[in-house]
Design a protein around this motif. Structure first.
Motif, PDB file in Angstrom:
ATOM      1  N   GLU A   1      -2.711   0.928 -10.471  1.00  0.00           N
ATOM      2  CA  GLU A   1      -3.982   1.342  -9.877  1.00  0.00           C
ATOM      3  C   GLU A   1      -5.128   1.125 -10.852  1.00  0.00           C
ATOM      4  O   GLU A   1      -4.940   1.089 -12.064  1.00  0.00           O
ATOM      5  CB  GLU A   1      -3.919   2.808  -9.452  1.00  0.00           C
ATOM      6  CG  GLU A   1      -3.594   3.766 -10.577  1.00  0.00           C
ATOM      7  CD  GLU A   1      -3.393   5.185 -10.087  1.00  0.00           C
ATOM      8  OE1 GLU A   1      -4.347   5.733  -9.487  1.00  0.00           O
ATOM      9  OE2 GLU A   1      -2.300   5.741 -10.300  1.00  0.00           O
TER      10      GLU A   1
ATOM     11  N   LYS B   1      -3.981   1.700 -14.680  1.00  0.00           N
ATOM     12  CA  LYS B   1      -2.896   2.635 -14.963  1.00  0.00           C
ATOM     13  C   LYS B   1      -1.625   2.092 -14.346  1.00  0.00           C
ATOM     14  O   LYS B   1      -1.623   1.634 -13.198  1.00  0.00           O
ATOM     15  CB  LYS B   1      -3.226   4.011 -14.383  1.00  0.00           C
ATOM     16  CG  LYS B   1      -2.140   5.056 -14.552  1.00  0.00           C
ATOM     17  CD  LYS B   1      -2.566   6.366 -13.914  1.00  0.00           C
ATOM     18  CE  LYS B   1      -1.495   7.438 -14.000  1.00  0.00           C
ATOM     19  NZ  LYS B   1      -1.908   8.697 -13.340  1.00  0.00           N
TER      20      LYS B   1
ATOM     21  N   THR C   1       4.162   6.546 -17.860  1.00  0.00           N
ATOM     22  CA  THR C   1       2.833   6.104 -17.443  1.00  0.00           C
ATOM     23  C   THR C   1       2.098   5.505 -18.634  1.00  0.00           C
ATOM     24  O   THR C   1       2.213   5.997 -19.753  1.00  0.00           O
ATOM     25  CB  THR C   1       2.006   7.280 -16.889  1.00  0.00           C
ATOM     26  OG1 THR C   1       2.627   7.774 -15.709  1.00  0.00           O
ATOM     27  CG2 THR C   1       0.592   6.843 -16.538  1.00  0.00           C
TER      28      THR C   1
ATOM     29  N   GLU D   1       0.819  -1.212   0.000  1.00  0.00           N
ATOM     30  CA  GLU D   1       0.000   0.000   0.000  1.00  0.00           C
ATOM     31  C   GLU D   1       0.850   1.258   0.000  1.00  0.00           C
ATOM     32  O   GLU D   1       0.332   2.360  -0.198  1.00  0.00           O
ATOM     33  CB  GLU D   1      -0.946  -0.017   1.196  1.00  0.00           C
ATOM     34  CG  GLU D   1      -1.967  -1.146   1.142  1.00  0.00           C
ATOM     35  CD  GLU D   1      -2.946  -1.090   2.300  1.00  0.00           C
ATOM     36  OE1 GLU D   1      -2.875  -0.108   3.082  1.00  0.00           O
ATOM     37  OE2 GLU D   1      -3.771  -2.011   2.428  1.00  0.00           O
TER      38      GLU D   1
ATOM     39  N   VAL E   1       3.908   1.486  -9.910  1.00  0.00           N
ATOM     40  CA  VAL E   1       2.652   1.832  -9.266  1.00  0.00           C
ATOM     41  C   VAL E   1       1.508   1.378 -10.173  1.00  0.00           C
ATOM     42  O   VAL E   1       1.434   1.778 -11.334  1.00  0.00           O
ATOM     43  CB  VAL E   1       2.543   3.353  -9.015  1.00  0.00           C
ATOM     44  CG1 VAL E   1       1.312   3.654  -8.173  1.00  0.00           C
ATOM     45  CG2 VAL E   1       3.813   3.886  -8.359  1.00  0.00           C
TER      46      VAL E   1
ATOM     47  N   ARG F   1      -8.584   2.176 -12.788  1.00  0.00           N
ATOM     48  CA  ARG F   1      -9.225   3.357 -13.338  1.00  0.00           C
ATOM     49  C   ARG F   1     -10.715   3.090 -13.359  1.00  0.00           C
ATOM     50  O   ARG F   1     -11.201   2.200 -14.074  1.00  0.00           O
ATOM     51  CB  ARG F   1      -8.714   3.650 -14.746  1.00  0.00           C
ATOM     52  CG  ARG F   1      -7.194   3.761 -14.841  1.00  0.00           C
ATOM     53  CD  ARG F   1      -6.643   4.862 -13.981  1.00  0.00           C
ATOM     54  NE  ARG F   1      -6.948   6.174 -14.519  1.00  0.00           N
ATOM     55  CZ  ARG F   1      -6.699   7.306 -13.874  1.00  0.00           C
ATOM     56  NH1 ARG F   1      -6.182   7.283 -12.662  1.00  0.00           N
ATOM     57  NH2 ARG F   1      -6.987   8.461 -14.444  1.00  0.00           N
TER      58      ARG F   1
ATOM     59  N   LYS G   1      -3.885   2.117  -4.665  1.00  0.00           N
ATOM     60  CA  LYS G   1      -2.721   1.786  -5.482  1.00  0.00           C
ATOM     61  C   LYS G   1      -1.974   0.617  -4.872  1.00  0.00           C
ATOM     62  O   LYS G   1      -2.069   0.343  -3.676  1.00  0.00           O
ATOM     63  CB  LYS G   1      -1.786   3.001  -5.578  1.00  0.00           C
ATOM     64  CG  LYS G   1      -2.429   4.247  -6.168  1.00  0.00           C
ATOM     65  CD  LYS G   1      -1.453   5.422  -6.143  1.00  0.00           C
ATOM     66  CE  LYS G   1      -2.097   6.674  -6.716  1.00  0.00           C
ATOM     67  NZ  LYS G   1      -1.163   7.835  -6.682  1.00  0.00           N
ATOM     68  N   ARG G   2      -1.187  -0.044  -5.715  1.00  0.00           N
ATOM     69  CA  ARG G   2      -0.291  -1.090  -5.244  1.00  0.00           C
ATOM     70  C   ARG G   2       1.114  -0.793  -5.770  1.00  0.00           C
ATOM     71  O   ARG G   2       1.283  -0.444  -6.933  1.00  0.00           O
ATOM     72  CB  ARG G   2      -0.767  -2.473  -5.694  1.00  0.00           C
ATOM     73  CG  ARG G   2      -1.997  -2.966  -4.931  1.00  0.00           C
ATOM     74  CD  ARG G   2      -1.691  -3.140  -3.461  1.00  0.00           C
ATOM     75  NE  ARG G   2      -2.842  -3.557  -2.649  1.00  0.00           N
ATOM     76  CZ  ARG G   2      -3.610  -2.732  -1.966  1.00  0.00           C
ATOM     77  NH1 ARG G   2      -3.380  -1.418  -2.020  1.00  0.00           N
ATOM     78  NH2 ARG G   2      -4.611  -3.177  -1.236  1.00  0.00           N
ATOM     79  N   TYR G   3       2.101  -0.932  -4.864  1.00  0.00           N
ATOM     80  CA  TYR G   3       3.477  -0.567  -5.175  1.00  0.00           C
ATOM     81  C   TYR G   3       4.367  -1.810  -5.234  1.00  0.00           C
ATOM     82  O   TYR G   3       4.212  -2.741  -4.426  1.00  0.00           O
ATOM     83  CB  TYR G   3       4.030   0.383  -4.106  1.00  0.00           C
ATOM     84  CG  TYR G   3       3.396   1.754  -4.102  1.00  0.00           C
ATOM     85  CD1 TYR G   3       3.980   2.814  -4.795  1.00  0.00           C
ATOM     86  CD2 TYR G   3       2.218   1.999  -3.392  1.00  0.00           C
ATOM     87  CE1 TYR G   3       3.407   4.083  -4.784  1.00  0.00           C
ATOM     88  CE2 TYR G   3       1.637   3.255  -3.362  1.00  0.00           C
ATOM     89  CZ  TYR G   3       2.234   4.295  -4.070  1.00  0.00           C
ATOM     90  OH  TYR G   3       1.663   5.535  -4.059  1.00  0.00           O
TER      91      TYR G   3
END
Length: 459
Positions: free
Chosen positions: A154, A101, A114, A44, A152, A156, A67-69
């Motif tokens: 995430e 994304k 990105t 996180e 990163v 959308r 988001k996930r890192y």
């Protein structure tokens, strides 16, 4: 579990057999993760981000919100690309605007690159992939040093909407070595943009895979398959430096049903790093229909300096992937099928020498076309993947690090091919050890017959 029994005069050996494939009238086959995929948990925040090694493939979960890192450790010379494939569940509720994304950021929070992708107008849950990168060389002024970087990922989701469904995620980091001599930022030269003539002739059967890892190999020619509503089939085409790819996917007519589905057939093209190149789609009214990719340039290292994603993504030689999805609304109007598919694939142009890399990629040879690749893609060739091809399929030597923090390897799942319970009876004094050798030899033969099946990862 189905068992295989090898009987001998000196004993009996019982071995697990491959699971049977789903019935022909059963649900669509789930996404096939890479055979040696490692399961990791996205963090996180950056402090707990697990390291991803280029050359490996990872399985994770993308929640409905947040988001996930993940962490990368990169040198200053190589470029790194990370593709994320999101896999909504078969019954997930999605809209055309749902997507994901992917970003790569440095330790100071600067965004290097990105990429975003969406479910699209089929409004039907299916695998979608986006990529981001950390590139080196001329024309890149940030994110160039050795150090820690973060991936990163995430969701959308349309404004004002929420989703309760988590998505499965496959992460495929790839590294590309620098050139021996300095690159320039010169864009590619002019190329023939006319639409290539479609390939004609009788179609050869070739069963599509259920993911990038077991995509069916196609060379130039006409190929035949079948697809069900809600199903996504994967194919791969070897495209060498200097060569051009064109493809048309045709869907056969339906014997019944009525109405019209605006976007029924969706075709996506991805490059060897699983970056999306182009999309095509077609509606369906029960009459035959087709979707063709727009004209694409020859594969050229210099394409990366072009304006526009379609040309820029044609920067590598190697396997190019076609993902063919049939929207679930087709089943509501025209039945559950399967519906016939014809794929017309052309690879034109004269092969040229590739760039002079100063090192090797991870996974090894991901940006090359080998004689074995061409053989697999030819009519009568092996055709189907084995769950280990493409980005992330390398051995420990191919990855930036061995072991790392990527978690444990995923279990090997069922094969889609025609499998049966085999009983091998050894006679005439064959002992247990000899029976085992006989079994292993036969297993190798079966494994090589990829046209009849492939491995699919399970969670």
């Amino acid at each position: 579990m189905t068992l295989v029994t090898v009987a001998a005069l000196s004993g009996t050996l019982t071995l697990p057999a491959r699971a049977a494939p789903p019935a022909a009238d059963g649900p669509a086959v789930p996404y096939a993760f890479t055979r040696d995929v490692r399961t990791v948990e996205g963090a996180e925040d950056t402090m707990d981000a697990v390291r991803l090694d280029p050359g490996r493939t990872y399985r994770s979960t993308l929640p409905a919100a947040g988001k996930r890192y993940y962490r990368l450790e990169l040198d200053a010379a190589s470029s790194a690309y990370v593709s994320a494939t999101a896999v909504p569940g078969a019954g997930a509720q999605v809209t055309s605007s749902d997507g994901l994304k992917v970003s790569v950021q440095d330790a100071d929070g600067t965004t290097c690159s990105t990429g975003t992708t969406h479910i699209g107008p089929t409004q039907s849950p299916h695998p979608i992939a986006a990529w981001a990168s950390r590139e080196t060389g001329p024309g890149h002024y940030v994110c160039k040093g050795t150090g820690v970087y973060y991936v990163v990922v995430e969701r959308r989701v349309p404004a004002g909407e929420t989703s309760a469904d988590d998505w499965d995620l496959e992460l495929a980091p790839v590294s590309e070595p620098a050139l021996r001599e300095s690159d320039t930022t010169a864009p590619p030269g002019a190329w023939e943009s006319a639409t290539p003539e479609p390939v004609l002739g009788d179609a050869a059967p070739r069963e599509g895979g259920a993911g990038f890892a077991d995509a069916a190999a196609l060379g130039q020619g006409v190929w035949r398959d079948a697809v069900k509503p809600g199903q996504t089939l994967f194919y791969k085409v070897p495209v060498d430096w200097g060569r051009r790819l064109s493809a048309t996917v045709e869907m056969g007519s339906s014997p019944g049903g009525d109405g019209y589905v605006g976007t029924a057939l969706a075709v996506s093209l991805y490059n060897p790093a699983r970056a999306r190149v182009d999309d095509a789609g077609a509606g369906y009214s029960g009459a035959q229909t087709s979707a063709s990719l727009r004209p694409l340039p020859p594969v050229d290292y210099a394409n990366r300096h072009a304006v526009g994603d379609r040309t820029s993504a044609m920067r590598f030689a190697g396997w190019y992937y076609l993902a063919v999805h049939l929207g679930t609304p087709v089943g509501e109007r025209f039945g559950e099928g399967p519906f016939g598919l014809t794929l017309r694939v052309r690879v034109s142009g004269t092969p040229v020498s590739g760039p002079a890399y100063a090192g090797r990629s991870a996974p090894r040879d991901v940006f090359e076309v080998t004689a074995e690749d061409r053989e697999a893609a030819a009519p009568g060739g092996a055709g189907n993947g084995d769950g280990s091809a493409g980005p992330g399929a390398g051995s420990a030597d191919d990855a930036a690090g061995s072991g790392g923090e990527g978690g444990e390897a995923g279990a090997v799942g069922p094969e889609r091919g025609d499998t049966r319970t085999l009983t091998l009876v050894a006679v005439g004094g064959i002992g247990t050890g000899s029976a085992l050798v006989l079994w292993l030899g036969l297993w190798t033969v079966v494994a090589r017959r990829r046209a009849r099946g492939r491995w699919a990862g399970t969670g």
